[in-house]
Design a protein around this motif. Sequence first.
Motif, PDB file in Angstrom:
ATOM      1  N   ASP A  80       0.737  -1.269  -0.076  1.00 46.65           N
ATOM      2  CA  ASP A  80      -0.167  -0.052   0.235  1.00 46.65           C
ATOM      3  C   ASP A  80       1.220   0.902  -0.221  1.00 46.65           C
ATOM      4  N   LEU A  81       1.712   1.824  -1.410  1.00 43.83           N
ATOM      5  CA  LEU A  81       2.424   2.753  -1.259  1.00 43.83           C
ATOM      6  C   LEU A  81       1.966   4.102  -0.557  1.00 43.83           C
ATOM      7  N   ASN A  82       0.237   4.275  -0.977  1.00 45.03           N
ATOM      8  CA  ASN A  82      -0.597   5.721   0.130  1.00 45.03           C
ATOM      9  C   ASN A  82       0.076   5.486   1.370  1.00 45.03           C
ATOM     10  N   TYR A  83      -0.082   4.341   2.314  1.00 47.27           N
ATOM     11  CA  TYR A  83       0.989   4.434   3.239  1.00 47.27           C
ATOM     12  C   TYR A  83       2.320   5.482   3.719  1.00 47.27           C
ATOM     13  N   GLU A  85       2.496   8.416   2.234  1.00 44.15           N
ATOM     14  CA  GLU A  85       2.043   9.781   2.534  1.00 44.15           C
ATOM     15  C   GLU A  85       1.098   9.717   3.342  1.00 44.15           C
ATOM     16  N   SER A  86       1.243   8.986   3.693  1.00 44.23           N
ATOM     17  CA  SER A  86       0.303   9.216   5.469  1.00 44.23           C
ATOM     18  C   SER A  86       0.274   9.802   6.192  1.00 44.23           C
ATOM     19  N   GLU A  87      -0.357  10.711   7.678  1.00 41.43           N
ATOM     20  CA  GLU A  87       0.205  10.993   8.670  1.00 41.43           C
ATOM     21  C   GLU A  87       0.730   9.908   9.574  1.00 41.43           C
ATOM     22  N   LYS A  90       4.808   9.028   8.413  1.00 38.26           N
ATOM     23  CA  LYS A  90       5.249  10.068   9.027  1.00 38.26           C
ATOM     24  C   LYS A  90       5.351  10.907  10.383  1.00 38.26           C
ATOM     25  N   LYS A 112       9.236   5.754  -6.836  1.00 34.88           N
ATOM     26  CA  LYS A 112       9.067   6.274  -5.457  1.00 34.88           C
ATOM     27  C   LYS A 112       9.665   5.762  -4.513  1.00 34.88           C
ATOM     28  N   TYR A 114       9.357   7.321  -0.282  1.00 33.65           N
ATOM     29  CA  TYR A 114       9.697   8.913   0.581  1.00 33.65           C
ATOM     30  C   TYR A 114       9.628   8.571   2.372  1.00 33.65           C
ATOM     31  N   GLU A 154      11.307  10.689  -7.179  1.00 34.23           N
ATOM     32  CA  GLU A 154      10.338  10.183  -7.930  1.00 34.23           C
ATOM     33  C   GLU A 154      11.506   9.825  -9.241  1.00 34.23           C
TER      34      GLU A 154
END
Length: 434
Positions: A80-83, A85-87, A90, A112, A114, A154
């Motif tokens: 789950d690559l959306n994780y 960019e999650s708070e 972070k 990509k 992060y 990226e």
Amino acid sequence: MATFKIEGGHKLSGNITPQGAKNEALQVICAVLLTADKITISNIPNIRDVNKLIYILSELGVKVNKTSDNTYTFQADTLDLNYLESEKFKKEGSSLRGSIMIVGPLLARFGKGYIPRPGGDKIGRRRLDTHFEGFIKLGATFRYNKNEQFYGVEAVKLTGTDMLLDEASVTGTANIVMAAVMAEGVTTIYNAACEPYLQQLCKMLNSMGAKIDGVGSNLLTIKGVEKLTGCTHRILPDMIEIGSLIGMAAMTKSSITIKDVSWKDLGLIPRVFQKLGIKLERKGDDIFIPEQQNYEIQNFIDGSILTISDAPWPGFTPDLLSIVLVVATQAKGSVLIHQKMFESRLFFVDKLIDMGAKVILCDPHRATVIGMNHESSLKATTMTSPDIRAGISLLIAALSANGTSTIHNIEQIDRGYQNIDGRLKAIGAKITRI
């Protein structure tokens, strides 16, 4: 906040087996992100930093299965690559410096990666430039959100290139290598770190199908491949714990055997402790430390005071300078400890001075130790552990001191040493965890 109560002055005896290497574990566990296949890793230490990384990977979607006390399987087939960019990420990623090494493999496989600005020990500046300059050289675009302290890279495609690293950063080299193994073409990395743990990572990647030449040198040549597969990997014993146990035996006038140390991967470590006058015997792949009432620091051959300093591998590891400093407080003679890499790592010496040690902090990087030759024991006191290595150094001092010492904030010690109180109690230490 947990605390150790240590009753000093007791001798240790028996056998102790070092844990798996923390610094290697953080690298090779991140490497599981490079493939969708299952990877098995054994001899993983059960410590806070490693467990936190495993948790972060599981939140990312890696299937994690613990098959025995120190063996795990990992499969990163559905992430789950959306994780990223999650708070939640972070917050969780910022508490672990080792989390920086997920960026290279994610960039290689998914284009990509992060990471929030990572935390870790408060031992001085630990910049990330080497990591991101390497990614940019491979063709990635870098961005940084200053307000959130959030980094990102990226790339549509990574392309092999020649690079000269500005410093022989272990984690930086590991991160760049993991990005380069799937880049198009050939990458050469000069001034690469060559620590045994980095060598282990490269050997693991090669077993997965990577093509890395020059392993063990400071010049790595990597031919990019399209895909990596699963593998089985075993982590080396932790050289920092081995050095800590050598120092502990000397300070407490104990005789212990450290089992299965992988001598060939210890580099200068045995020799540096021998320069402090500590006797070591190699028995197969074990280290035997006989009981010594005294140990005398060797001077240089011209008679000048011995200086022990850190340097990139195969030089002496900076992670053991704190232990060497503590051990020197009860040696016969004097030594200058020169910590070149981190400007805050010697700031724990005030605790040793409170205990009666003769240490002069010359500046943030250098301390002169005048050994007391076990003629005057350290005295018990109350301390707080500022970082992992200072924490174990203070524990060693407390084990040798007269009376009962208290060490607060032992979570710092737990970050790098597995069940240290239980394992030391098994060989005679008097430690209570509160």
